[in-house]
Motif scaffolding. Sequence first.
Motif, PDB file in Angstrom:
ATOM      1  N   THR A  86       0.835  -1.202   0.000  1.00  0.00           N
ATOM      2  CA  THR A  86       0.000   0.000   0.000  1.00  0.00           C
ATOM      3  C   THR A  86       0.869   1.250   0.000  1.00  0.00           C
ATOM      4  N   LEU A  87       1.898   1.258   0.835  1.00  0.00           N
ATOM      5  CA  LEU A  87       2.804   2.415   0.890  1.00  0.00           C
ATOM      6  C   LEU A  87       3.520   2.612  -0.448  1.00  0.00           C
ATOM      7  N   ARG A  88       3.995   1.522  -1.023  1.00  0.00           N
ATOM      8  CA  ARG A  88       4.703   1.603  -2.306  1.00  0.00           C
ATOM      9  C   ARG A  88       3.778   2.165  -3.390  1.00  0.00           C
ATOM     10  N   GLU A  89       2.558   1.634  -3.469  1.00  0.00           N
ATOM     11  CA  GLU A  89       1.590   2.098  -4.461  1.00  0.00           C
ATOM     12  C   GLU A  89       1.229   3.562  -4.234  1.00  0.00           C
ATOM     13  N   SER A  90       1.086   3.934  -2.987  1.00  0.00           N
ATOM     14  CA  SER A  90       0.741   5.318  -2.650  1.00  0.00           C
ATOM     15  C   SER A  90       1.834   6.282  -3.087  1.00  0.00           C
ATOM     16  N   MET A  91       3.073   5.886  -2.876  1.00  0.00           N
ATOM     17  CA  MET A  91       4.197   6.744  -3.280  1.00  0.00           C
ATOM     18  C   MET A  91       4.286   6.833  -4.804  1.00  0.00           C
ATOM     19  N   GLU A  92       4.033   5.727  -5.482  1.00  0.00           N
ATOM     20  CA  GLU A  92       4.057   5.735  -6.953  1.00  0.00           C
ATOM     21  C   GLU A  92       2.947   6.619  -7.498  1.00  0.00           C
ATOM     22  N   ASN A  93       1.758   6.527  -6.921  1.00  0.00           N
ATOM     23  CA  ASN A  93       0.628   7.340  -7.365  1.00  0.00           C
ATOM     24  C   ASN A  93       0.863   8.814  -7.092  1.00  0.00           C
ATOM     25  N   ALA A  94       1.508   9.128  -5.991  1.00  0.00           N
ATOM     26  CA  ALA A  94       1.770  10.523  -5.637  1.00  0.00           C
ATOM     27  C   ALA A  94       2.701  11.166  -6.658  1.00  0.00           C
ATOM     28  N   SER A  95       3.658  10.404  -7.147  1.00  0.00           N
ATOM     29  CA  SER A  95       4.604  10.973  -8.110  1.00  0.00           C
ATOM     30  C   SER A  95       4.009  11.039  -9.517  1.00  0.00           C
ATOM     31  N   ASP A  96       2.941  10.270  -9.769  1.00  0.00           N
ATOM     32  CA  ASP A  96       2.302  10.273 -11.087  1.00  0.00           C
ATOM     33  C   ASP A  96       1.346  11.443 -11.293  1.00  0.00           C
ATOM     34  N   GLU A  97       0.855  12.011 -10.206  1.00  0.00           N
ATOM     35  CA  GLU A  97      -0.158  13.064 -10.317  1.00  0.00           C
ATOM     36  C   GLU A  97       0.433  14.356 -10.869  1.00  0.00           C
ATOM     37  N   SER A  98      -0.324  14.969 -11.744  1.00  0.00           N
ATOM     38  CA  SER A  98       0.070  16.263 -12.314  1.00  0.00           C
ATOM     39  C   SER A  98      -0.299  17.375 -11.344  1.00  0.00           C
ATOM     40  N   ALA A  99       0.524  18.372 -11.229  1.00  0.00           N
ATOM     41  CA  ALA A  99       0.263  19.497 -10.328  1.00  0.00           C
ATOM     42  C   ALA A  99      -0.973  20.274 -10.744  1.00  0.00           C
ATOM     43  N   TYR A 100      -1.336  20.232 -12.011  1.00  0.00           N
ATOM     44  CA  TYR A 100      -2.468  21.015 -12.504  1.00  0.00           C
ATOM     45  C   TYR A 100      -3.802  20.306 -12.297  1.00  0.00           C
TER      46      TYR A 100
END
Length: 133
Positions: A44-58
């Motif tokens: 869960t932590l690994r997936e959460s970190m991967e998803n956080a870096s995938d999100e666009s700031a906009y």
Amino acid sequence: MSTEESKKDERVSPYTDEELEYFREIIIKKMEEAEEEVNALQRTLRESMENASDESAYSYHMADAGTDAQEREKTYMLFNRTKKFVKYLDDALKRIDNKTYGVCKVTGKKIAKGRLEAVPHTQLSIDAKLKRR
């Protein structure tokens, strides 16, 4: 003195070998469950970190980012707590191996079987636990 006699002298646990094996089974079962939980939390932590870096700031709202960070922190705390629980269970197995399991570290008296069944990693009798509060 034979080695059998010296082994008897070393025994501190008030429980028989059969009872210690019963507690060992309880601890191993709890340990397996906790290790599964650790692995799931780690994923869960690994997936959460991967998803956080995938999100666009906009396309990502600041409130959503805060909620996600809070969820990651909660998951991380649960991960650490579960790892600590596994360590306590491992320590309990070592006490079974060296025949010191089931003795209160405060009073030196036998810890009740029911308490050990409920909290198999405990080192405190119920009396000692209540006095600590």
